[in-house]
Design a protein around this motif. Structure first.
Motif, short mmCIF file in Angstrom:
data_model
loop_
_atom_site.label_atom_id
_atom_site.label_comp_id
_atom_site.label_asym_id
_atom_site.label_seq_id
_atom_site.Cartn_x
_atom_site.Cartn_y
_atom_site.Cartn_z
N ASN A 154 16.46 22.98 37.86
CA ASN A 154 14.68 23.56 38.00
C ASN A 154 14.59 23.41 36.07
O ASN A 154 15.82 25.67 36.38
N VAL B 134 12.61 18.76 38.20
CA VAL B 134 12.20 19.92 40.32
C VAL B 134 13.03 19.45 40.42
O VAL B 134 13.18 18.57 40.34
N VAL C 99 8.70 26.97 39.91
CA VAL C 99 7.78 25.55 39.25
C VAL C 99 6.25 26.09 38.73
O VAL C 99 5.65 25.59 38.08
#
Length: 315
Positions: free
Chosen positions: A34, A58, A93
């Protein structure tokens, strides 16, 4: 992606190690599973303002463990660990997206990229876990486009104000599935030929092109910074495109008439029912209620400030 994880966690870590040990050669860039990257958009006039293209990458393979045994219990990953990875990854995220949206000035364009599609009319179709976990973040932070692969075709879909581009036909091609099975609106698809996607960004527009092996542009979509959008395609024998403007207008008029009839027929029922629609849960709620799916059947840039690997949670 799932093919990387199929080699085990060590195969994924090796790709990050390659970057850390040789980051000066500018060949391989993968600081973590990530991470985010920003690219400067040149000013349109001397002395004018520059822009920023931001991409948040991601790790969809651990965010949707039911898609492949490499990340679920069939591969030795317990359900508790799967849930912990999902919750931990969602926090990182959202941190990346919120940091980018709150910076001044914010990015001209904000993209998210992952291997698995959120929406697709290909063989794999929509990924349920990504629709539950990732989609609320794409909506919340007004992401302009989501880029992915996995299905071995070329696609452009839309859901809300976000464009979804599937570019999975680089080395292998497949056929289109059932477009009606996807919750996203399929605007175009290219099957039966290999193609890769090219992203071009300016202060005024974001363009995604699909280029085939003969260097021909098979499809081009331009998104404008005022949120208007137009598209142009050079159709081939296996290209599928949406109807022209007149057909779309006629369909909208027809749908409008049907909608008015349905509204009139259900007015009494609507007056009785005063309940509000259920909102999409906020990310903290999603994190608290993480559940692990069991899929039926057999398996000139500047580094961003976010670099995180869900592999820090391991068995």
């Amino acid at each position: 992606g799932n093919h990387d994880y199929s080699g085990g966690s060590s195969a994924v870590r090796a790709q990050m190690d390659r970057y850390r040990e040789h980051r000066d050669d500018d060949i391989w860039m993968m600081p973590a599973t990530n991470h985010s990257k920003t690219f400067t958009i040149a000013p349109e006039a001397t002395g004018g303002p520059s822009g920023l293209l931001a991409i948040v990458f991601v790790d969809t393979t651990t965010l949707a463990p039911s898609e492949n045994k490499c990340c679920n219990e069939n591969g030795g990953i317990s359900k508790d660990l799967q849930a912990a990875r999902i919750a931990d990854q969602l926090r990182h995220v959202e941190l990346a997206l919120s940091s980018l949206r709150s910076q001044s000035p914010p990015p001209t364009w904000l993209l998210v990229a992952g291997h698995y599609p959120v929406f697709s009319a290909g063989a794999h179709g929509d990924i349920a876990e990504l629709k539950q976990y990732l989609l609320p973040l794409l909506l919340k932070y007004n992401v302009d486009a989501y880029l992915c692969g996995h299905d071995h075709i070329s696609e452009h879909l839309r859901y809300g104000r976000t464009d979804y581009f599937v570019a999975g036909a680089g080395a292998m091609t497949d056929s289109l599935g059932d477009p009606s099975a996807s919750a996203g609106s399929l605007l175009w698809s290219g099957t039966g030929y290999s193609a890769f996607a090219v992203v071009e960004a300016s202060l005024q527009s974001l363009t995604v092109k699909y280029v085939d092996t003969s260097s021909a542009v098979r499809y081009s979509h331009t998104r404008h910074s005022n949120l208007t959008a137009g598209w142009r395609t050079l159709p081939g024998p296996s290209d599928r495109r949406i109807p022209g403007p007149n057909a779309v207008l006629l369909s909208l008029v027809t749908l409008g008439a049907v909608a008015l009839l349905l509204l009139a027929a259900s007015s009494f029922r609507m007056r009785r029912d005063s309940k509000k629609p259920v909102p999409i849960p906020a990310v903290p709620q999603l994190v608290q209620a993480v559940q692990v799916y069991r899929r039926p059947g057999p398996g000139h840039h500047r580094r961003g400030s976010s670099a995180y690997s869900s592999l820090t949670l391991s068995s």
